[in-house]
Scaffold this motif. Structure first.
Motif, mmCIF file in Angstrom:
data_model
loop_
_atom_site.group_PDB
_atom_site.id
_atom_site.type_symbol
_atom_site.label_atom_id
_atom_site.label_comp_id
_atom_site.label_asym_id
_atom_site.label_seq_id
_atom_site.Cartn_x
_atom_site.Cartn_y
_atom_site.Cartn_z
ATOM 1 N N ALA A 287 0.826 -1.199 0.000
ATOM 2 C CA ALA A 287 0.000 0.000 0.000
ATOM 3 C C ALA A 287 0.864 1.254 0.000
ATOM 4 N N VAL A 288 0.292 2.314 -0.563
ATOM 5 C CA VAL A 288 0.944 3.623 -0.588
ATOM 6 C C VAL A 288 0.150 4.568 0.295
ATOM 7 N N ALA A 289 0.855 5.272 1.162
ATOM 8 C CA ALA A 289 0.202 6.207 2.070
ATOM 9 C C ALA A 289 0.135 7.597 1.454
ATOM 10 N N ARG A 290 -0.729 8.429 1.990
ATOM 11 C CA ARG A 290 -0.810 9.820 1.540
ATOM 12 C C ARG A 290 0.012 10.727 2.438
ATOM 13 N N THR A 291 0.867 10.129 3.231
ATOM 14 C CA THR A 291 1.784 10.850 4.095
ATOM 15 C C THR A 291 3.200 10.375 3.826
ATOM 16 N N PRO A 292 4.208 11.229 4.002
ATOM 17 C CA PRO A 292 5.588 10.799 3.765
ATOM 18 C C PRO A 292 6.183 10.003 4.923
ATOM 19 N N VAL A 293 5.487 9.988 6.052
ATOM 20 C CA VAL A 293 6.021 9.357 7.249
ATOM 21 C C VAL A 293 5.417 7.966 7.418
ATOM 22 N N ALA A 294 6.254 7.016 7.781
ATOM 23 C CA ALA A 294 5.784 5.655 8.005
ATOM 24 C C ALA A 294 4.663 5.645 9.042
ATOM 25 N N THR A 295 3.653 4.837 8.766
ATOM 26 C CA THR A 295 2.517 4.766 9.674
ATOM 27 C C THR A 295 1.913 3.377 9.654
ATOM 28 N N GLN A 296 1.379 2.938 10.777
ATOM 29 C CA GLN A 296 0.724 1.630 10.844
ATOM 30 C C GLN A 296 -0.782 1.753 10.704
ATOM 31 N N ASN A 297 -1.275 2.975 10.579
ATOM 32 C CA ASN A 297 -2.706 3.215 10.500
ATOM 33 C C ASN A 297 -3.185 3.094 9.061
ATOM 34 N N SER A 298 -4.024 2.102 8.794
ATOM 35 C CA SER A 298 -4.489 1.865 7.428
ATOM 36 C C SER A 298 -5.291 3.043 6.883
ATOM 37 N N TYR A 299 -5.805 3.885 7.757
ATOM 38 C CA TYR A 299 -6.566 5.059 7.334
ATOM 39 C C TYR A 299 -5.758 5.954 6.396
ATOM 40 N N TYR A 300 -4.447 5.970 6.587
ATOM 41 C CA TYR A 300 -3.598 6.882 5.809
ATOM 42 C C TYR A 300 -3.123 6.275 4.486
ATOM 43 N N TYR A 301 -3.527 5.051 4.215
ATOM 44 C CA TYR A 301 -3.127 4.408 2.961
ATOM 45 C C TYR A 301 -4.286 4.498 1.976
ATOM 46 N N ASN A 302 -4.025 5.100 0.840
ATOM 47 C CA ASN A 302 -5.107 5.306 -0.104
ATOM 48 C C ASN A 302 -4.970 4.511 -1.393
ATOM 49 N N TYR A 303 -3.867 3.803 -1.577
ATOM 50 C CA TYR A 303 -3.711 2.940 -2.739
ATOM 51 C C TYR A 303 -3.233 1.568 -2.266
ATOM 52 N N TRP A 304 -3.873 0.542 -2.826
ATOM 53 C CA TRP A 304 -3.605 -0.824 -2.392
ATOM 54 C C TRP A 304 -3.383 -1.742 -3.591
ATOM 55 N N GLY A 305 -2.464 -2.702 -3.413
ATOM 56 C CA GLY A 305 -2.300 -3.739 -4.410
ATOM 57 C C GLY A 305 -3.370 -4.805 -4.243
ATOM 58 N N ARG A 306 -3.355 -5.773 -5.145
ATOM 59 C CA ARG A 306 -4.354 -6.836 -5.110
ATOM 60 C C ARG A 306 -4.017 -7.933 -4.117
ATOM 61 N N GLY A 307 -2.784 -7.971 -3.675
ATOM 62 C CA GLY A 307 -2.386 -8.959 -2.687
ATOM 63 C C GLY A 307 -1.676 -10.154 -3.285
ATOM 64 N N THR A 308 -0.828 -10.768 -2.478
ATOM 65 C CA THR A 308 -0.126 -11.980 -2.877
ATOM 66 C C THR A 308 -0.193 -12.973 -1.711
ATOM 67 N N GLN A 309 -0.483 -14.215 -2.025
ATOM 68 C CA GLN A 309 -0.701 -15.222 -0.997
ATOM 69 C C GLN A 309 0.614 -15.772 -0.463
ATOM 70 N N VAL A 310 0.719 -15.812 0.848
ATOM 71 C CA VAL A 310 1.845 -16.459 1.522
ATOM 72 C C VAL A 310 1.273 -17.564 2.403
ATOM 73 N N THR A 311 1.735 -18.771 2.189
ATOM 74 C CA THR A 311 1.268 -19.902 2.981
ATOM 75 C C THR A 311 2.474 -20.585 3.607
ATOM 76 N N VAL A 312 2.436 -20.722 4.925
ATOM 77 C CA VAL A 312 3.538 -21.348 5.660
ATOM 78 C C VAL A 312 3.015 -22.623 6.314
ATOM 79 N N SER A 313 3.589 -23.745 5.918
ATOM 80 C CA SER A 313 3.170 -25.022 6.485
ATOM 81 C C SER A 313 4.046 -25.385 7.677
ATOM 82 N N SER A 314 3.460 -26.120 8.596
ATOM 83 C CA SER A 314 4.201 -26.486 9.817
ATOM 84 C C SER A 314 4.984 -27.773 9.629
#
Length: 124
Positions: free
Chosen positions: A97-124
């Protein structure tokens, strides 16, 4: 319109490593923070890591701290997530995701562009 292209997901075993990459071909996000989020089945999307436009000090979720490393390339238009010592609980769809702020943030509210996602599966 910002378009994000993610790659690098897959199926691995616990303890393995994976590297996710996300590029923004039009390079319109170079002055913005970028981040990674993930969503496991039946759970809400959660923050993973973020890095500001000047790189600087990235921030991480406690669950991945000391195992994952976020970085940006010199053009600032792509971001990677190096995931080490993967655990089954890391299984999720990972979103860049790309935020609309230049500063790193963990708040999803500030992210306005998102990718479609990529699956990560970890087996035990």
């Amino acid at each position: 319109q910002v378009q994000l292209e993610e790659s690098g997901g897959g199926l691995v075993q616990a303890g393995d490593s994976l590297r996710l990459s996300c590029s923004e071909p039009r390079r319109t996000s170079s002055n913005n923070a970028m981040g990674w989020f993930r969503q496991a089945p039946g759970k809400e999307r959660e923050f993973v890591a973020s890095i500001g436009w000047k790189a600087g000090t990235p921030i991480y979720a406690d669950s991945v701290k000391d195992r994952f490393i976020i970085s940006r390339d010199s053009t600032k238009s792509s971001v990677s997530l190096q995931m080490n010592n993967l655990k089954p609980e890391d299984t999720a769809v990972y979103f860049c995701a790309v935020a609309r702020t230049p500063v790193a943030t963990q708040n999803s509210y500030y992210y306005n562009y998102w990718g479609r996602g990529t699956q990560v599966t970890v087996s035990s």
